[in-house]
Design an enzyme around this catalytic site. Sequence first.
Site, PDB file in Angstrom:
ATOM      1  N   LYS A   1       0.816  -1.219   0.000  1.00  0.00           N
ATOM      2  CA  LYS A   1       0.000   0.000   0.000  1.00  0.00           C
ATOM      3  C   LYS A   1       0.850   1.271   0.000  1.00  0.00           C
ATOM      4  CE  LYS A   1      -1.474   1.174   3.981  1.00  0.00           C
ATOM      5  NZ  LYS A   1      -1.385   2.382   4.752  1.00  0.00           N
ATOM      6  N   THR A   2       1.864   1.333   0.872  1.00  0.00           N
ATOM      7  CA  THR A   2       2.678   2.542   0.986  1.00  0.00           C
ATOM      8  C   THR A   2       3.444   2.808  -0.302  1.00  0.00           C
ATOM      9  OG1 THR A   2       2.911   2.123   3.362  1.00  0.00           O
ATOM     10  CG2 THR A   2       4.445   3.688   2.368  1.00  0.00           C
TER      11      THR A   2
ATOM     12  N   ASP B   1      -4.852   8.239   2.885  1.00  0.00           N
ATOM     13  CA  ASP B   1      -4.380   6.940   3.366  1.00  0.00           C
ATOM     14  C   ASP B   1      -5.294   6.450   4.493  1.00  0.00           C
ATOM     15  OD1 ASP B   1      -2.810   4.713   3.715  1.00  0.00           O
ATOM     16  OD2 ASP B   1      -1.216   5.738   4.814  1.00  0.00           O
ATOM     17  N   GLU B   2      -5.382   5.137   4.667  1.00  0.00           N
ATOM     18  CA  GLU B   2      -6.183   4.527   5.742  1.00  0.00           C
ATOM     19  C   GLU B   2      -7.613   5.094   5.751  1.00  0.00           C
ATOM     20  OE1 GLU B   2      -5.016   2.065   7.116  1.00  0.00           O
ATOM     21  OE2 GLU B   2      -2.880   2.224   7.533  1.00  0.00           O
TER      22      GLU B   2
ATOM     23  N   GLN C   1      -9.814  -4.024   7.570  1.00  0.00           N
ATOM     24  CA  GLN C   1      -8.971  -3.564   8.673  1.00  0.00           C
ATOM     25  C   GLN C   1      -9.563  -2.326   9.351  1.00  0.00           C
ATOM     26  OE1 GLN C   1      -4.535  -4.037   8.140  1.00  0.00           O
ATOM     27  NE2 GLN C   1      -5.100  -4.280   5.987  1.00  0.00           N
TER      28      GLN C   1
ATOM     29  N   ARG D   1      -0.563  -9.877  11.042  1.00  0.00           N
ATOM     30  CA  ARG D   1       0.718  -9.275  11.482  1.00  0.00           C
ATOM     31  C   ARG D   1       1.852 -10.288  11.345  1.00  0.00           C
ATOM     32  NH1 ARG D   1      -0.364  -5.187   9.940  1.00  0.00           N
ATOM     33  NH2 ARG D   1      -2.248  -6.264   9.254  1.00  0.00           N
TER      34      ARG D   1
END
Length: 750
Positions: free
Chosen positions: A32-33, A224-225, A258, A614
């Site tokens: 994503k980043t 973002d997010e 998420q 994670r």
Amino acid sequence: MDYLNELNEVQRQAVTHIDGPVMVIAGPGSGKTRVLTYRIAYLIDSGIPPWQILSLTFTNKAAKEMKERIEGVVGRKAQYIWAGTFHSIFARILRVEAEKIGYSSNFTIYDTDDTKSLIASIIKEMELDRNAYNVGAVRTRISSAKSNVISPIVYAKSPELMEQDRQNRMPMLHKIYEKYVARCHRAGAMDFDDLLYQLFKLLYLNKDNVRQKYQQQFQYILVDEFQDTNYLQYSILKLLTDYEGSSRNICVVGDDAQSIYAFRGATLQNIFDYQEDYPELSVYKLEQNYRSTQFIVKAANKIITHNKKQITKDLWTEHDGGQKIQVIKAMSDTEEGRRVADTIVEYKNRHNLPSHEIAILYRTNAQSRVFEEYLRRYNIPYRIFGGLSFYQRKEVKDMIAYLRLAINPNDDEAFRRVINYPKRGIGQSSFDAIANLANTQEISYWEAMQRIELGARTATALKDFARIVLEANRMTASHNAYEVTAHLSKTSGIMGHLKAENSIEGLARLENVNALLDGVQEFVENDEVIEGQDVQDKSLAAYLQQISLLTDMDEDTKQTEYVSLMSVHAAKGLEFRAVFVVGLEENLFPSFMSLSSPEQIEEERRLFYVAVTRAKEMLTLSFANSRYQFGQMRFNDPSRFLDELDEEVLDAGTTGRGQQQGFPEPKVLGGLLPKPPKPAFTPKIDPASFKAADPNEIQAGMKVLHLKFGEGEVQRVDGERDKRVATIVFPQVDNPERRIMLKFAKLQIL
């Protein structure tokens, strides 16, 4: 544009599709980043002036890292991008435009303490009951109103909101809200919520000048997010992009699976509303996971399919093989802590796994206590993230200070800590007078308090405080540690104070005090004989001595090799080679507060999804049949989420919670522990029907039942009278042979 060669096909499409609204659904570990970074670089390389690009994130760290990465691709031009958090960017705009909404450009920003102080002053001025109108609860209510664009006027006209306040015994909350807003304006101050609320107000009321100015300024917006945005944040984004003649160049990046911050006001609905509000939307799904092995990815896919409200996606990975998911079934939370620590030792020894690649994730911070204790016993360094070490948390230290005073009223530091906590009208000047007298006469604060003469109200408050301490002090001679602690938790006012907060933070603090009480109860009820410990001493002094061995260890602040302990919420965005997700029981994970609502259960499932994803290589899930909660032994069913996993991803063919015998014991590696015999059936013991026998009746050869260890057989009994110790084999637990002090044992003869 060589950087485009680093992208897979879907990532490249998401980066190069720069016109019109775009939504990138980015699964965990899907890059994503990189997509966000390269998309901004591609915009600049395509001739878009960097000052026309607005990039919004949720943390300053993320914004700084993104700017640095973009600069590494396109050079110094990246410095002219408007990149930052919602609050920092909006504060920057408000500094320029504040006069248009009646503020000075040099307005003050109130932090949480400032906000609480002002609310407390208003409650006092209005002569309202400070117990009913808890400052934390009022602040949370006002924050929620602002996040939903509800002004004090609209609030007061809402029958639903007014009725909610009446039911919460706060019918004047709308007046507090009104006065709070007026006082902030009078002081030229904005709180954190105002940085969003006032910007919305600025843009909404100033269409022809301010709003158009920033609509023209920000031709390309990236968020973002996006799943973590609230209603107000999305409303501002729409004002900036949804207007006649707009190219609507907005790109949001996030993952509905998420979305785990509803308690902060975030709403998953924004993702679905975005699809409706921008029907020409292009959607790109990043489904290739670069982080985890196939068993972990398959488990994640299976988990999230049980949620009805979702955007379907199918994660996949090229990381074949890997270790299947381990499941630890423990008889108690204490055993869970020990077995997790044992497995960590095994991973470090057998796989040469460094501590910083290991994480223990739990649903609530209060769960850290038992894992901290075993990691310390095994001399494994650790760090608590997103919260303090259990015994360093304020509410825990406050409670322990009362316990120390009960043992020793002359403990000056404990006295200083709680003389006016919870507040009882003993101000700083009164304490200073006590301290001065103590220093002058070289006596303790406690003795000085007995001798000093102060005003009538303060004298009464000091007498009440002394009565609380002396009453507990007298109890220590004849009552065990738990009885004294439970008594003090109530008479000190700590429990009542935390309950009255009626906020997320207050609830977390209350859970921590309850976790401390559970630890004391466990200490009292532990009947197992351990070498080097006097198990007959269940006094408060003995308990404090035991925990001092845990709390007095010097912290090595330079230590970089440590196991990470944190809540699942705090772990979002992180990754580790080995992850332990602990406490997977009904009423704990999922939380008991979520069980009445299908929407909240779905959020809990998303939280479990985040926890699982994670892990890069090794994932261990654990649960305990029993744990101390609120001072009592509670028996819990394994979490429903365990039942939703396929057998093919679990080690040793583990299956769901439907089997009453529970999960088979996980494979024990490296010979650390002998594998215990697998029982045919794990008894479900009901404490209400459990009948403990007279300890003197217990003899060798008897079959007995123990609340924690289940069924066992007495092998022999040593000692006489109060010192009789039974050796009992409990085949259902690790290290099945246990030595138990019969004086304290609760055993039912079968």
